[in-house]
Motif scaffolding. Structure first.
Motif, PDB file in Angstrom:
ATOM      1  N   ASN A  97       0.825  -1.195   0.000  1.00 33.23           N
ATOM      2  CA  ASN A  97       0.000   0.000   0.000  1.00 33.23           C
ATOM      3  C   ASN A  97       0.859   1.244   0.000  1.00 33.23           C
ATOM      4  OD1 ASN A  97      -1.078   2.164   2.223  1.00 33.23           O
ATOM      5  ND2 ASN A  97      -2.735   1.490   0.896  1.00 33.23           N
ATOM      6  N   VAL A  98       0.397   2.245  -0.746  1.00 29.51           N
ATOM      7  CA  VAL A  98       0.997   3.568  -0.686  1.00 29.51           C
ATOM      8  C   VAL A  98      -0.137   4.590  -0.618  1.00 29.51           C
ATOM      9  CG1 VAL A  98       1.128   3.851  -3.200  1.00 29.51           C
ATOM     10  CG2 VAL A  98       2.678   5.146  -1.723  1.00 29.51           C
ATOM     11  N   VAL A  99       0.080   5.611   0.190  1.00 29.05           N
ATOM     12  CA  VAL A  99      -0.879   6.703   0.286  1.00 29.05           C
ATOM     13  C   VAL A  99      -0.300   7.909  -0.434  1.00 29.05           C
ATOM     14  CG1 VAL A  99      -2.191   8.223   1.797  1.00 29.05           C
ATOM     15  CG2 VAL A  99      -1.795   5.834   2.452  1.00 29.05           C
ATOM     16  N   ARG A 100      -0.894   8.247  -1.545  1.00 30.54           N
ATOM     17  CA  ARG A 100      -0.450   9.382  -2.360  1.00 30.54           C
ATOM     18  C   ARG A 100      -1.709  10.141  -2.748  1.00 30.54           C
ATOM     19  NH1 ARG A 100       0.043  10.070  -7.967  1.00 30.54           N
ATOM     20  NH2 ARG A 100       1.613  11.571  -8.598  1.00 30.54           N
ATOM     21  N   ILE A 101      -2.101  11.045  -1.904  1.00 25.34           N
ATOM     22  CA  ILE A 101      -3.394  11.740  -1.978  1.00 25.34           C
ATOM     23  C   ILE A 101      -4.508  10.754  -1.621  1.00 25.34           C
ATOM     24  CG2 ILE A 101      -5.043  13.065  -3.355  1.00 25.34           C
ATOM     25  CD1 ILE A 101      -2.686  13.993  -5.067  1.00 25.34           C
ATOM     26  N   THR A 102      -4.559   9.654  -2.348  1.00 23.74           N
ATOM     27  CA  THR A 102      -5.482   8.582  -1.984  1.00 23.74           C
ATOM     28  C   THR A 102      -4.682   7.315  -1.725  1.00 23.74           C
ATOM     29  OG1 THR A 102      -7.529   7.473  -2.646  1.00 23.74           O
ATOM     30  CG2 THR A 102      -5.878   7.810  -4.353  1.00 23.74           C
ATOM     31  N   SER A 103      -5.367   6.283  -1.306  1.00 23.35           N
ATOM     32  CA  SER A 103      -4.692   5.046  -0.950  1.00 23.35           C
ATOM     33  C   SER A 103      -4.730   4.085  -2.138  1.00 23.35           C
ATOM     34  CB  SER A 103      -5.396   4.418   0.253  1.00 23.35           C
ATOM     35  OG  SER A 103      -4.660   3.339   0.761  1.00 23.35           O
ATOM     36  N   TYR A 104      -3.568   3.523  -2.464  1.00 23.78           N
ATOM     37  CA  TYR A 104      -3.461   2.580  -3.572  1.00 23.78           C
ATOM     38  C   TYR A 104      -3.065   1.212  -3.036  1.00 23.78           C
ATOM     39  CZ  TYR A 104      -3.555   6.659  -6.641  1.00 23.78           C
ATOM     40  OH  TYR A 104      -3.911   7.810  -7.293  1.00 23.78           O
ATOM     41  N   TRP A 105      -3.622   0.174  -3.663  1.00 21.13           N
ATOM     42  CA  TRP A 105      -3.392  -1.194  -3.249  1.00 21.13           C
ATOM     43  C   TRP A 105      -2.988  -2.050  -4.439  1.00 21.13           C
ATOM     44  CZ3 TRP A 105      -3.966  -2.177   1.928  1.00 21.13           C
ATOM     45  CH2 TRP A 105      -4.678  -1.238   2.669  1.00 21.13           C
ATOM     46  N   GLY A 106      -2.177  -3.058  -4.168  1.00 28.32           N
ATOM     47  CA  GLY A 106      -1.930  -4.070  -5.168  1.00 28.32           C
ATOM     48  C   GLY A 106      -3.039  -5.101  -5.157  1.00 28.32           C
ATOM     49  N   GLN A 107      -2.843  -6.152  -5.969  1.00 29.89           N
ATOM     50  CA  GLN A 107      -3.867  -7.198  -6.074  1.00 29.89           C
ATOM     51  C   GLN A 107      -3.751  -8.228  -4.953  1.00 29.89           C
ATOM     52  OE1 GLN A 107      -1.019  -7.284  -7.665  1.00 29.89           O
ATOM     53  NE2 GLN A 107      -0.329  -9.408  -7.431  1.00 29.89           N
ATOM     54  N   GLY A 108      -2.623  -8.200  -4.241  1.00 27.01           N
ATOM     55  CA  GLY A 108      -2.412  -9.128  -3.140  1.00 27.01           C
ATOM     56  C   GLY A 108      -1.727 -10.411  -3.565  1.00 27.01           C
ATOM     57  N   THR A 109      -1.087 -11.049  -2.603  1.00 31.90           N
ATOM     58  CA  THR A 109      -0.467 -12.349  -2.821  1.00 31.90           C
ATOM     59  C   THR A 109      -0.809 -13.243  -1.627  1.00 31.90           C
ATOM     60  OG1 THR A 109       1.607 -13.497  -3.365  1.00 31.90           O
ATOM     61  CG2 THR A 109       1.777 -11.673  -1.805  1.00 31.90           C
ATOM     62  N   GLN A 110      -1.217 -14.468  -1.909  1.00 35.47           N
ATOM     63  CA  GLN A 110      -1.690 -15.380  -0.878  1.00 35.47           C
ATOM     64  C   GLN A 110      -0.505 -16.047  -0.177  1.00 35.47           C
ATOM     65  OE1 GLN A 110      -5.020 -16.367   0.149  1.00 35.47           O
ATOM     66  NE2 GLN A 110      -3.819 -17.337   1.782  1.00 35.47           N
ATOM     67  N   VAL A 111      -0.536 -16.012   1.139  1.00 38.86           N
ATOM     68  CA  VAL A 111       0.424 -16.743   1.962  1.00 38.86           C
ATOM     69  C   VAL A 111      -0.359 -17.741   2.800  1.00 38.86           C
ATOM     70  CG1 VAL A 111       2.062 -16.577   3.864  1.00 38.86           C
ATOM     71  CG2 VAL A 111       2.105 -14.871   2.029  1.00 38.86           C
TER      72      VAL A 111
END
Length: 115
Positions: A97-111
């Protein structure tokens, strides 16, 4: 546009290790702190670790302190999560995750931690 792509998840036995990577693009990576979150089934998403823009400051959830290490390579626009001594309760989808004005997320990876 901002893109975050996680990789490195998988199935591991209790006590094992995994290294997650998150490749970032679309913004000046070296200017932003980065976070790893996780979400287990039927649970809320929780913050696992944070690293400052330069990498000089990190912090961790109590549940992973001493076992997980967050790091970054600003030359490669990549943030990492080294996970050691994994436990079944670490099983989750892990997101960067990065917060750059708004919050951005990746698609995720399962562990998945299981014997």
């Amino acid at each position: 546009q901002v893109q975050l792509v996680e990789s490195g998840g998988g199935l591991v036995q209790p006590g094992g290790s995994l290294r997650l990577s998150c490749a970032a693009s679309g913004f000046t990576f070296s200017s932003y702190g980065m976070r790893w979150y996780r979400q287990a089934p039927e649970k809320e998403r929780e913050l696992v670790a944070f690293i400052s823009s330069t990498g000089s400051s990190t912090n961790y959830a109590d549940s992973v302190k001493g076992r997980f290490t967050i790091s970054r390579n600003n030359g490669k626009n990549t943030v990492y999560l080294q996970m050691n001594s994994l436990k079944p309760e670490d099983t989750a989808v892990y997101y960067c995750n990065v917060v750059r004005i708004t919050s951005y997320w990746g698609q995720g990876t399962q562990v998945t931690v299981s014997s």
